[in-house]
Design an enzyme around this catalytic site. Sequence first.
Site, PDB file in Angstrom:
ATOM      1  N   LYS A  83       9.386  12.846   8.332  1.00  0.00           N
ATOM      2  CA  LYS A  83       9.111  14.087   9.071  1.00  0.00           C
ATOM      3  C   LYS A  83      10.163  15.156   8.767  1.00  0.00           C
ATOM      4  CE  LYS A  83       5.567  12.064  10.911  1.00  0.00           C
ATOM      5  NZ  LYS A  83       4.318  12.213  10.187  1.00  0.00           N
ATOM      6  N   VAL A 104       0.839  -1.196   0.000  1.00  0.00           N
ATOM      7  CA  VAL A 104       0.000   0.000   0.000  1.00  0.00           C
ATOM      8  C   VAL A 104       0.879   1.253   0.000  1.00  0.00           C
ATOM      9  CG1 VAL A 104      -1.999  -0.997   1.118  1.00  0.00           C
ATOM     10  CG2 VAL A 104      -0.107  -0.178   2.522  1.00  0.00           C
ATOM     11  N   GLU A 138      -2.194  -8.252  -3.268  1.00  0.00           N
ATOM     12  CA  GLU A 138      -3.298  -8.111  -2.340  1.00  0.00           C
ATOM     13  C   GLU A 138      -4.275  -7.045  -2.825  1.00  0.00           C
ATOM     14  OE1 GLU A 138      -1.969  -8.239   1.859  1.00  0.00           O
ATOM     15  OE2 GLU A 138      -2.778  -6.231   1.767  1.00  0.00           O
TER      16      GLU A 138
HETATM   17  O1  0RQ Z   1       2.921   9.932   8.166  1.00  0.00           O
HETATM   18  O2  0RQ Z   1       0.902  10.568   6.987  1.00  0.00           O
HETATM   19  O3  0RQ Z   1       1.487  11.618   9.174  1.00  0.00           O
HETATM   20  O4  0RQ Z   1       2.813  12.144   7.117  1.00  0.00           O
HETATM   21  O5  0RQ Z   1       4.157   7.167   8.120  1.00  0.00           O
HETATM   22  O6  0RQ Z   1       4.505   7.149   5.358  1.00  0.00           O
HETATM   23  O7  0RQ Z   1       6.241   7.756   3.686  1.00  0.00           O
HETATM   24  O8  0RQ Z   1       3.765   8.214   3.196  1.00  0.00           O
HETATM   25  O9  0RQ Z   1       4.771   5.891   3.224  1.00  0.00           O
HETATM   26  O10 0RQ Z   1       2.348   5.530   2.479  1.00  0.00           O
HETATM   27  O11 0RQ Z   1       4.327   4.078   1.759  1.00  0.00           O
HETATM   28  O12 0RQ Z   1       3.409   3.996   4.123  1.00  0.00           O
HETATM   29  C1  0RQ Z   1       4.920   1.416   6.311  1.00  0.00           C
HETATM   30  C2  0RQ Z   1       3.054   2.971   6.816  1.00  0.00           C
HETATM   31  C3  0RQ Z   1       4.447   3.283   4.747  1.00  0.00           C
HETATM   32  C4  0RQ Z   1       2.862   1.358   4.866  1.00  0.00           C
HETATM   33  C5  0RQ Z   1       3.816   2.249   5.713  1.00  0.00           C
HETATM   34  C6  0RQ Z   1       5.084   8.148   8.590  1.00  0.00           C
HETATM   35  C7  0RQ Z   1       5.095   9.211   7.514  1.00  0.00           C
HETATM   36  C8  0RQ Z   1       3.630   9.256   7.154  1.00  0.00           C
HETATM   37  C9  0RQ Z   1       3.232   7.071   5.894  1.00  0.00           C
HETATM   38  P1  0RQ Z   1       1.962  11.178   7.846  1.00  0.00           P
HETATM   39  P2  0RQ Z   1       4.807   7.353   3.821  1.00  0.00           P
HETATM   40  P3  0RQ Z   1       3.648   4.885   2.790  1.00  0.00           P
HETATM   41  C10 0RQ Z   1       0.185  -5.157   1.556  1.00  0.00           C
HETATM   42  C11 0RQ Z   1       1.345  -4.584   2.271  1.00  0.00           C
HETATM   43  C12 0RQ Z   1       2.316  -2.095   6.393  1.00  0.00           C
HETATM   44  C13 0RQ Z   1       1.308  -2.900   5.613  1.00  0.00           C
HETATM   45  C14 0RQ Z   1       1.860  -3.439   4.332  1.00  0.00           C
HETATM   46  C15 0RQ Z   1       2.208   0.269   5.691  1.00  0.00           C
HETATM   47  C16 0RQ Z   1       3.213   7.801   7.249  1.00  0.00           C
HETATM   48  O13 0RQ Z   1       3.585   0.773   3.826  1.00  0.00           O
HETATM   49  O14 0RQ Z   1       1.216   0.493   6.358  1.00  0.00           O
HETATM   50  O15 0RQ Z   1       3.032  -3.339   4.004  1.00  0.00           O
HETATM   51  N1  0RQ Z   1       2.803  -0.952   5.668  1.00  0.00           N
HETATM   52  N2  0RQ Z   1       0.993  -4.047   3.561  1.00  0.00           N
HETATM   53  O16 0RQ Z   1       5.585  10.421   7.984  1.00  0.00           O
HETATM   54  C17 0RQ Z   1       7.862   8.115  11.992  1.00  0.00           C
HETATM   55  C18 0RQ Z   1       9.279   6.817  10.638  1.00  0.00           C
HETATM   56  C19 0RQ Z   1       8.315   6.914   9.597  1.00  0.00           C
HETATM   57  C20 0RQ Z   1       7.137   7.611   9.865  1.00  0.00           C
HETATM   58  C21 0RQ Z   1       7.068   6.832   7.828  1.00  0.00           C
HETATM   59  N3  0RQ Z   1      10.420   6.162  10.471  1.00  0.00           N
HETATM   60  N4  0RQ Z   1       9.003   7.418  11.806  1.00  0.00           N
HETATM   61  N5  0RQ Z   1       6.898   8.209  11.058  1.00  0.00           N
HETATM   62  N6  0RQ Z   1       6.400   7.536   8.754  1.00  0.00           N
HETATM   63  N7  0RQ Z   1       8.249   6.439   8.332  1.00  0.00           N
HETATM   64  C22 0RQ Z   1      -1.084  -4.272   1.515  1.00  0.00           C
HETATM   65  C23 0RQ Z   1      -1.961  -4.435   2.762  1.00  0.00           C
HETATM   66  O17 0RQ Z   1      -1.571  -5.028   3.678  1.00  0.00           O
HETATM   67  C24 0RQ Z   1      -3.311  -3.876   2.832  1.00  0.00           C
END
Ligand code: 0RQ
Length: 504
Positions: free
Chosen positions: A407, A269, A293
């Site tokens: 961030k 996602v 998925e």
């Molecule tokens: O926060 O929205 O408040 O700005 O996390 O991060 O960079 O937009 O990345 O949309 O690709 O999501 C892991 C969450 C990444 C997602 C994750 C904060 C960042 C932002 C989103 P804001 P980005 P993405 C099959 C696969 C698990 C499920 C999965 C996920 C928000 O990929 O949910 O993989 N994965 N499923 O600021 C603090 C850090 C951060 C952080 C990112 N190191 N520390 N905040 N953020 N890194 C599909 C399904 O399972 C349905």
Amino acid sequence: MSHPIACPALRSRITDADSAAALIRPGETIATSGFTGSGYPKAVPQALARRMADRNAGEGPFRVNLWTGASTGPELDGALAAVDGIDQRLPYSSDPVAREKINRGEINYLDMHLSQVAPMAWEGVLGPLDTAIIEVTGIREDGALIPSSSVGNNKSWLDQARRVILEVNRWQNPAIEGMHDIYYGTRLPPDRVPIPLVRPDQRIGTPYFACDPDKIVAIVETDAPDRNLPFAAPDDTALAIAGHIIEFLTHEVARGRLPAALLPIQSGVGNIANAVLSGLIDAPFEPMTAFTEVIQDGMIDLLDAGKLRMASATAFSLSPHVAEKLNREMESYRDRMILRPQEMSNHPELVRRLGCIAMNGLIEADIYGNVNSTLVMGSRIQNGIGGSGDFARNAYVSIFMTPSTAKGGKISAIVPQVSHVDHIMQDVQVIVTEQGLADLRGLSPRQRAKVVIDRCAHPDYRALLEDYLLRAQSGSYGLHAASLPGEALSWHQRFMETGTMQQG
Ligand code: 0RQ
């Protein structure tokens, strides 16, 4: 089919959302359709939320346990969370209101591997299921249910629930009929048998859900689109990540380690995952297939460009304008897509057999390649593990991708030690940031650390990581995966105390 409810016997159960919601009692476990913002019920949950709000103002708390496929929409998770109506929630949620309540300790959130939800429900360990609320596109004359824009756990919910409420959504194009493949061959051990699927484009089930008509207590008609946020246009970071991945895959094909059309792709996602898919349009691989998925915008682009032959998934996860286009042109897409139960789309047996190329996002990775996908600063849930674990462990190549900082640069996505582990280093073969790509296959932890820092860390944090590694390699208890336990999480502590991982 002129009327979406073609079964005469069931037409008598048509009612309004308030009457349907009135059948649900406080303390019940309800299980709904819905997966990454598609195919979730839209009217009954909002009516239920109104009842909860009324009762909260008078007689006292009205809460339910809420099981789904994955994330839903604001009309469901958002509405119920806003009135404090959710006691337990599983298995994946990205709703901001629910997230806030989970992180305040007000909702018991069970963050489970998506492929394991249905089998565990069948085992009985999650407890009994009272009411299933399932969105469908229509009901055939014989009572068979035509699924909607997601399949998720609907088959299991319909089988297991004591009573069933259906939402028949006229918005969905009836031409979707025939797209789904609902496999009824699953069993619990010791009766479990191999799943007879050997190609992503194979159908092994039926296009419909079966449901005992006696259990259907209410049918509510709706006419509303799924509500999803649009994907952001790819920025330089996303384009750079996509570029590194395509270069890597090209190299793997040239080395003879992947076929020219690749192996079935799985894409997670988020905006980065979507950008990588869009980037594949200009790549030389074709005709690709997807065993994944969710089908995002980028996959529709690939189908349109003729690069992707077909996509197998459990749901759509589309920007509103792409969802509209798909719905409008459903007939031309139907035969190139298969939606299956999430137990099948994410099944470890199938992911391993087909040899998926898994590409998922992450929160943070450490120098050894352990990955945290779920908990910011080790404690604050972002969304959940979703299907990332189902795919990562069993994939042919398991790729994780992220911007190197979060961030505005205050957080490094590459840290000395992850504050929580979702994917152990054995399940993480490749890490990609906009800085570069670290191919960790065949490397020991000592070798991994160097490659991860050199290739993936942001320059602002590289020297800090090198310094940590150097000191760990002289002061560590063991040198296999050197670490300084007293310091390994100090970056997180610094962020929580000062608002940045950078040193003063
Ligand atoms: O926060 O929205 O408040 O700005 O996390 O991060 O960079 O937009 O990345 O949309 O690709 O999501 C892991 C969450 C990444 C997602 C994750 C904060 C960042 C932002 C989103 P804001 P980005 P993405 C099959 C696969 C698990 C499920 C999965 C996920 C928000 O990929 O949910 O993989 N994965 N499923 O600021 C603090 C850090 C951060 C952080 C990112 N190191 N520390 N905040 N953020 N890194 C599909 C399904 O399972 C349905």
